[in-house]
Design a protein around this motif. Structure first.
Motif, PDB file in Angstrom:
ATOM      1  N   LEU A 299       0.789  -1.226   0.000  1.00 59.51           N
ATOM      2  CA  LEU A 299       0.000   0.000   0.000  1.00 59.51           C
ATOM      3  C   LEU A 299       0.829   1.287   0.000  1.00 59.51           C
ATOM      4  N   PRO A 300       1.980   1.344   0.691  1.00 59.69           N
ATOM      5  CA  PRO A 300       2.691   2.624   0.771  1.00 59.69           C
ATOM      6  C   PRO A 300       3.286   3.119  -0.537  1.00 59.69           C
ATOM      7  N   ILE A 301       3.364   2.302  -1.577  1.00 62.72           N
ATOM      8  CA  ILE A 301       4.051   2.749  -2.785  1.00 62.72           C
ATOM      9  C   ILE A 301       3.422   3.996  -3.377  1.00 62.72           C
ATOM     10  N   PHE A 302       2.113   4.201  -3.147  1.00 62.52           N
ATOM     11  CA  PHE A 302       1.466   5.359  -3.750  1.00 62.52           C
ATOM     12  C   PHE A 302       1.837   6.672  -3.064  1.00 62.52           C
ATOM     13  N   SER A 303       2.669   6.585  -2.039  1.00 63.13           N
ATOM     14  CA  SER A 303       3.163   7.798  -1.381  1.00 63.13           C
ATOM     15  C   SER A 303       4.608   8.107  -1.737  1.00 63.13           C
ATOM     16  N   VAL A 304       5.210   7.353  -2.689  1.00 62.01           N
ATOM     17  CA  VAL A 304       6.623   7.584  -3.006  1.00 62.01           C
ATOM     18  C   VAL A 304       6.888   7.695  -4.506  1.00 62.01           C
ATOM     19  N   LEU A 305       5.905   7.992  -5.298  1.00 62.10           N
ATOM     20  CA  LEU A 305       6.067   7.887  -6.737  1.00 62.10           C
ATOM     21  C   LEU A 305       6.385   9.210  -7.434  1.00 62.10           C
ATOM     22  N   ASN A 306       6.839  10.217  -6.689  1.00 61.49           N
ATOM     23  CA  ASN A 306       7.243  11.456  -7.360  1.00 61.49           C
ATOM     24  C   ASN A 306       8.690  11.351  -7.839  1.00 61.49           C
ATOM     25  N   GLY A 307       9.232  12.454  -8.347  1.00 63.50           N
ATOM     26  CA  GLY A 307      10.514  12.404  -9.026  1.00 63.50           C
ATOM     27  C   GLY A 307      11.687  11.968  -8.193  1.00 63.50           C
TER      28      GLY A 307
END
Length: 537
Positions: free
Chosen positions: A159-167
């Motif tokens: 689940l946490p991956i959607f909080s780390v997908l910026n540049g």
């Protein structure tokens, strides 16, 4: 495959982003004007310009303008389209499909495709990136059915991956420049090629890093600025003078002395802004080297914690730009924060009693033992914090020698040579503990020499198990329970002492508009910033 729409996914994942909503950017209704060079304080000088395995603040400040991510984060810390225009999450949480933007080019003119995302995930995110190794370790396959589709298959949900997908959170590198080479030794780490709004032009060591407008940027009409000049000015008084004179128009991350903030807030030509730091949730902490002959004893670590008045530290050293921390999971990360953890109130008498019980009584000269303290060389605030701690420990018979060095030497000493006793630094917790907190405690990082991971040398099998369980747990309530148990253990054994929940601020010219336009701004692009030539003062 049954999927959740992006709208439904954002609603379902809203618990991940629990920060207070910021105000909309000022002047957002005005028409932007193109042109100009923005001079920015960059302090200290970066070790590298690539965010592949170095999470240092100066690196990410520059890299966020060079590298776009799959998403960026709004003021509610919800993901918004960037290189990915949309995405689908399977109901079982084990398949994520990203639909990529068409027509994006790398700064060298080559097309950006799904192959770059696949290569970066397999060779960066899963292997050498300090925050992402655990988050993406359960990716069992990456499929690229065409140039604009990436399908991630997970053996277990993450689940946490959607909080780390910026540049900078999940940096995407150009496969054609890195594949088959030494990634960490690549020359492109210091002359990076990205897809972002600004193109790397020059790094003159000790003076500046220059970026120029990307004429082929996918977001039509942007960026508005012609250049960004990141200036390296080590002296805090000189930085403050440059801002006041208008030579510097943007100074993030407390670049001017804290004692000057009140005066600067009254100046007509500058503004103080606390926005744009929502995504990082910063925490100041003290690592104890648990292999040290004194600090390996839990009672000694607890004693030192009781000797430090964190309320006074926040007030005297940090001028109120921070509050005492009780956990490595800051209170702003409210879902996961545990307020019932063991706490270490300022109590010198208890500190002395614990040291006596541990067998380290005062000698004839009043000294119990001596240790060294290496502080993060990011400016005067960290040096003064080290001095504050030195004075506090002296009062209970522990003598401290403070050592200073540049950032490269600090990283090597702490995470490479492990030649230290106490280490002062700060980490970003981010919206989920799996992203920024557990790297300081997971034993899997030991021996890797990766900056800002397990500096203390801590090993605990139950803690490792909780970290690994939370990484793949699909039930949000079970994840919260895992992290609360985690906090109870690490605050009892205390390999790391949380000191302050930090509050960063930026100073910028009054005629600089839209300098903050998203929740992850300070580690993201300045493509929306522009100068209002008609503004007064």
């Amino acid at each position: 495959m049954r999927t959740l729409s992006r709208r439904h996914f954002l609603a379902a994942s809203s618990a991940i982003a629990l920060f207070i909503r910021s105000d909309k950017p000022v002047w957002a209704e005005d028409k932007p004007q193109a042109g100009g060079t923005l001079s920015v304080i960059l302090q200290p000088e970066p070790v590298t310009l690539s965010p592949t395995n170095n999470m240092a603040q100066p690196t990410q400040t520059v890299a966020g303008n060079i590298f776009d991510g799959l998403v960026y984060y709004d003021f509610d810390l919800k993901p918004q389209p960037c290189l990915a225009t949309s995405w689908d999450l399977a109901r079982d949480g084990k398949t994520v499909t990203f639909h990529l933007r068409h027509g994006v080019k790398w700064h060298d003119g080559k097309p950006f495709t799904s192959a770059d995302v696949k290569w970066s995930l397999e060779n960066i995110w899963k292997t050498i990136h300090p925050r992402n190794k655990a988050l993406f370790e359960n990716v069992s396959a990456v499929e690229t059915p065409d140039d604009f589709t990436v399908v991630l298959k997970f053996s277990k949900p993450s689940l946490p991956i959607f909080s780390v997908l910026n540049g900078v959170g999940a940096p995407i590198l150009p496969r054609h420049l890195y594949e088959g080479t030494d990634i960490l030794g690549s020359p492109y780490n210091n002359k990076p090629v990205g897809t972002g709004a600004f193109v790397f032009k020059e790094w003159k060591r000790g003076e500046y890093v220059l970026l120029e407008r990307n004429p082929d940027y996918w977001d039509s009409g942007k960026p508005y600025l012609d250049r960004i000049l990141f200036r390296i000015i080590p002296d805090p008084a000189a930085r403050a003078a440059a801002v006041e004179k208008g030579e510097i128009q943007y100074a993030p991350f407390n670049a001017i002395p804290l004692r000057d903030v009140e005066r600067f807030s009254q100046l007509p030509n500058v503004k103080i802004d606390r926005r744009g730091y929502d995504w990082i949730s910063p925490l100041l902490y003290l690592d104890f080297n648990v292999e040290n002959q004194y600090l390996k004893h839990q009672r000694v670590r607890q004693a030192l914690a009781h000797a430090i008045d964190r309320n006074a530290m926040a007030r005297i050293v940090w001028f109120g730009f921070g509050k005492p921390a009780i956990s490595p999971v800051p209170s702003a990360v409210a879902t996961f924060h545990d307020s019932t953890v063991p706490q270490y109130a300022f109590d010198p008498k208890k500190a002395e009693a614990l040291l006596d019980e541990a067998g380290f009584k005062r000698g004839a000269d009043g000294t119990r033992f001596a240790i060294t303290h290496d502080y993060l060389p990011y400016g005067d605030d960290y040096r003064r914090t080290a001095e504050f701690i030195k004075q506090a420990l002296h009062k209970i018979g522990v003598e401290v020698t403070i050592r200073s060095q540049d950032t490269a030497a600090f990283i090597k000493r702490i995470y490479g040579d492990r030649d230290f006793d106490l280490s002062l630094s700060w980490n970003s917790a981010f919206p989920d503990p799996q992203i920024g907190v557990v790297r300081a405690y997971w034993s899997g990082w030991l021996g890797t020499q990766t900056p800002w991971t397990n500096g203390s040398g801590y090993r605990n099998a139950e803690v490792d198990g909780l970290i690994q369980a939370a990484a793949v747990e699909g039930n949000p309530e079970a994840r919260v329970a895992d992290f609360k148990r985690f906090q109870q253990i690490v605050l009892t054994e205390l390999p790391t002492l949380p000191l302050l929940e930090m509050q960063f601020f930026s100073v910028h010219a009054a005629n600089l508009r839209d300098i903050v336009s998203q929740g992850d701004q300070t580690y993201s692009t300045l493509k929306n910033a522009w100068f209002d030539g008609k503004a007064k003062g």
